[in-house]
Write an enzyme that holds these catalytic residues in place. Structure first.
Site, short mmCIF file in Angstrom:
data_model
loop_
_atom_site.label_atom_id
_atom_site.label_comp_id
_atom_site.label_asym_id
_atom_site.label_seq_id
_atom_site.Cartn_x
_atom_site.Cartn_y
_atom_site.Cartn_z
N CYS A 1 -13.89 12.49 47.51
CA CYS A 1 -12.97 13.25 46.64
C CYS A 1 -13.78 13.71 45.42
CB CYS A 1 -11.82 12.36 46.21
SG CYS A 1 -10.79 13.11 44.92
N LYS B 1 0.86 -1.18 0.00
CA LYS B 1 0.00 0.00 0.00
C LYS B 1 0.90 1.23 0.00
CE LYS B 1 -3.87 2.04 2.50
NZ LYS B 1 -3.27 3.34 2.76
S1 IVH Z 1 -6.91 -0.34 -3.79
C1 IVH Z 1 -11.49 1.48 -3.02
N1 IVH Z 1 -4.34 -0.68 -3.82
O1 IVH Z 1 -4.79 3.55 -0.22
C2 IVH Z 1 -10.08 1.80 -2.94
N2 IVH Z 1 -5.16 1.32 -2.84
O2 IVH Z 1 -6.47 3.87 2.17
C3 IVH Z 1 -9.28 0.71 -3.55
N3 IVH Z 1 -3.41 2.81 -2.00
O3 IVH Z 1 -7.30 5.54 -1.60
C4 IVH Z 1 -7.88 1.00 -3.32
N4 IVH Z 1 -1.70 1.57 -2.59
O4 IVH Z 1 -4.96 5.76 -2.58
C5 IVH Z 1 -5.34 0.13 -3.45
N5 IVH Z 1 -2.08 -1.14 -3.95
C6 IVH Z 1 -3.07 -0.32 -3.59
C7 IVH Z 1 -2.82 0.91 -2.96
C8 IVH Z 1 -3.91 1.70 -2.60
C9 IVH Z 1 -2.08 2.70 -2.03
C10 IVH Z 1 -4.18 3.93 -1.41
C11 IVH Z 1 -5.27 4.44 -2.30
C12 IVH Z 1 -6.52 4.42 -1.45
C13 IVH Z 1 -5.93 4.34 -0.08
C14 IVH Z 1 -6.90 3.71 0.88
#
Ligand code: IVH
Length: 662
Positions: A426, A116
């Site tokens: 207290c 992520k």
């Molecule tokens: S899938 C419905 N895959 O994380 C959203 N998101 O906290 C599906 N992000 O808004 C997202 N890496 O900006 C997905 N490999 C990844 C990701 C990712 C970063 C971010 C994305 C999302 C946020 C959610």
């Protein structure tokens, strides 16, 4: 720089910037390039931060965005950009997988796991193979058009080898090395530094001058297709995008069990610093798009994906002071007031130190620089000290001898670490215990609240719990209080009257006995059934209550052996308090036995759960040594393994049927 110099510079910069602004807005031309403009503005902001006495509301730094709006057009997303739910623990991952599996009754799903990326979400639209639009997430429905700036990202093809129409999702980020370089440069120029690569990326994508954006060195990785030539499987779709030359999130894998998913999460939690960019977790998504559709979305996030967030970030911060708080049970909790520091995206200024043993164990001295840790939704905690920063005249922090609120001497039970104020009158204890007594999970006296309790204490209308049930005698005084009218007093008195028959477990919980939460109160109510029997409890009775340990037992016994407490309960009964007995599960065949359900069952899980609860089982989500049975369906994962390791009896649906019949 002395203040008069600063003031002169601020005036000069303000005039210059206002001149360029006027030129830009009124004459639609600019004799300065945006880069220079940004530098002037940032110098001004820095001086104003350093010498706030010269900050004027009319300063150009006070405009929205600090500079002429970057003219970003708002664009409505064709497909909303949702966010993700978060997980931090293996048990939560287990439950998430279980919930997905049980919703998809026929087919076992395949899970795609990807790192992520910690940047900013972007929607990329290719029309006829040309990169035609890049839109930020915004509020999820509408974002900002940042196409020009996104075009500066070298890894992103402006044209695809085929004339495709695609709507893609990805993350724009700044590689850590670029971020360091940018900050070094800014430091040299005396500009404020970016806090982290994500903030730097978010700031950069909105800059008006694409030339400057291009120098910053943004990058992007794509992680999803939401419209266009889409196949059935997410992983294959990403492979297809990579074949087209698009930068695709390449740290990904497919998993079919919780164990594999967990291993991927653990791997990246350890290895995250090996990547050239920041990641803050792992995204777990269902690979089959048909299954995604079947699972659907909730208001904010899809059911078909979730984020495993990495735990605990650490930061250093100086200790300003220790505050000693007295809770409703009289326990003293030391809380550290810290110099504000950012941790996992939020500002941390306070952290609990739990008790003075903890302070002594860590060896905290005055003015120490402490190491603070925070993970996900976990409360910040102090995990250590930076001894290199210890000051020469630092003194160890010692426990107080007297209650900081009422001044009476603090006590400490032999087997406990907490210091305690034993003065039942207290003010901290009175207020806390009254608030707890009326709260929703306790006596649930609606239309009463913290502010009213404070006011009543202040006016001498209540001092201890039984006074609540004497308030009806003071109706006229109440009506005359500011902010209360006849109607609200009426409602309050009615709610107080109603609370007299709250169930016994709520009443026991409402007493605020240390270590006795809602669940323990329920067990005691089930065991005793009435107030007199509750007051007569012995350690032998308590020994047989499931899940009761020595600390809970001694806490209850010392509470009911205190004559002040007994007198208070008797007064309450005299005032008409008459709790309804709890429906006792004790008579049921499987009372107090724990069961866990896993895998895909032939009936909806909720149906099984209701059935099991009706015969006394407690249905829980995690296996432990105390689990009596595991009910297992098809394709069970880690719970099955754990149950066999712990020798927990494993029953299939038909075996469970016979157990219930028998
Ligand atoms: S899938 C419905 N895959 O994380 C959203 N998101 O906290 C599906 N992000 O808004 C997202 N890496 O900006 C997905 N490999 C990844 C990701 C990712 C970063 C971010 C994305 C999302 C946020 C959610």
């Amino acid at each position: 720089m002395d203040p008069s110099q600063a003031q002169r510079l601020i005036t000069e910069l303000t005039e210059k910037i206002n001149h360029y602004n006027d030129q830009y807005y009124l004459e639609s031309q600019s004799s300065i390039d945006d880069n220079e403009y940004d530098i002037l503005l940032e110098q001004l902001i820095q001086l104003e931060t350093q010498f706030p006495q010269f900050l004027s509301l009319k300063s150009p730094s006070q405009r929205v965005g600090g500079k002429p709006a970057a003219d970003l057009a708002a664009v409505k997303h064709a497909h909303a950009m949702l966010s993700l739910s978060n997980l931090y623990a293996l048990a939560d991952l287990d439950s998430w997988v279980d919930s997905v599996v049980s919703r998809l009754s026929e087919n076992q799903p395949l899970f795609g796991c990807e790192v992520k990326i910690d940047g900013i979400a972007i929607s990329l639209i290719y029309r006829n193979g040309l990169l035609s639009q890049a839109i930020t997430r915004g509020d999820g429905e509408t974002g900002d058009d940042v196409t020009q700036n996104t075009r500066t990202i070298r890894s992103l093809p402006l044209e695809l080898p085929q004339p495709l129409n695609l709507e893609l999702r990805g993350e724009i980020f700044l590689p850590r090395q670029r971020f360091e370089l940018i900050n070094q440069q800014r430091h040299k120029e005396g500009l404020p530094l970016f806090k982290n690569p994500r903030n730097a990326a978010a700031g950069t994508i909105r800059i008006k001058d694409s030339k400057l954006v291009s120098q910053r060195g943004l990058d992007v990785l794509i992680y999803d297709i939401v419209a266009g030539q889409i196949g059935q499987r997410h992983s294959k779709n990403l492979d297809f995008l990579a074949d087209l030359g698009l930068p695709v999130n390449f740290h990904r894998t497919n998993c079919s069990t919780v164990k594999e998913i967990y291993a991927f999460c653990m791997h990246w939690e350890k290895a995250k610093s090996e990547l050239p960019f920041d990641i803050d977790g792992v995204v777990i998504k269902i690979d089959d798009l048909e299954q995604r559709r079947a699972l659907g979305v909730t208001a904010k996030s899809p059911r078909w994906a979730t984020a495993w967030k990495f735990k605990a970030e650490k930061a250093k911060s100086r200790l300003i002071s220790i505050e000693n708080a007295i809770g409703r049970t009289g326990t003293l909790t030391p809380v550290a007031n810290l110099e504000p520091v950012e941790l996992m995206g939020t500002e941390v200024k306070r952290a609990t130190l739990h008790n003075y043993d903890q302070i002594a164990r860590l060896g905290i001295h005055t003015n120490d620089t402490l190491i603070v840790e925070k993970g996900g939704d976990i409360i910040p905690k102090i995990v250590g000290i930076d001894f290199t920063q210890r000051q020469q005249n630092a003194k160890p922090i010692l426990p107080p001898e007297n209650c900081p609120i009422c001044g009476s001497r603090l006590s400490r039970l032999a087997e406990e670490v907490d210091l305690h104020c034993d003065n039942l009158s207290c003010p901290a204890i009175t207020e806390g215990s009254l608030e707890h007594f009326i709260s929703k999970k306790a006596m649930d006296i609606q239309s009463f609240g913290q502010a009213m309790i404070r006011l009543f204490i202040q006016k001498g209308l209540v001092g201890e719990i039984p006074d609540i049930y004497l308030l009806h005698e003071k109706r006229d005084t109440l009506i005359a209080l500011e902010g209360l009218g006849e109607k609200s007093v009426e409602n309050l008195l009615e709610a107080i009257e109603l609370s007299k028959t709250r169930p016994l477990n709520n009443f026991i919980y409402a007493l605020g006995i240390r270590h006795i939460g809602e669940k323990a109160a329920k067990s005691i109510a089930a065991k005793t059934g009435s107030i007199p029997r509750f007051l007569d409890l012995t350690d032998k009775d308590l020994d047989s209550v499931p899940d009761f340990g020595p600390i809970m037992i001694s806490s209850i016994l010392s509470w009911i052996r205190n004559p002040d407490h007994v007198q208070m309960v008797e007064t309450l009964m005299r005032l008409g308090l008459n709790p309804e007995p709890l429906e006792i599960a004790d008579g049921l065949p499987f009372a107090n036995q724990r069961i866990v359900i896993t895998g895909t069952l032939s009936q909806p899980r909720e149906t099984w759960k209701k059935r099991l609860e009706s015969v006394g089982f407690q249905v829980s989500s995690a296996i432990s040594g105390k689990t009596s049975y595991l009910l297992v369906g098809k394709d069970a994962g880690s719970k099955l393994e754990k149950a066999s390791k712990l020798n927990v009896p494993i029953l299939s649906e038909s075996e469970m049927e016979s157990l219930l019949d028998g």
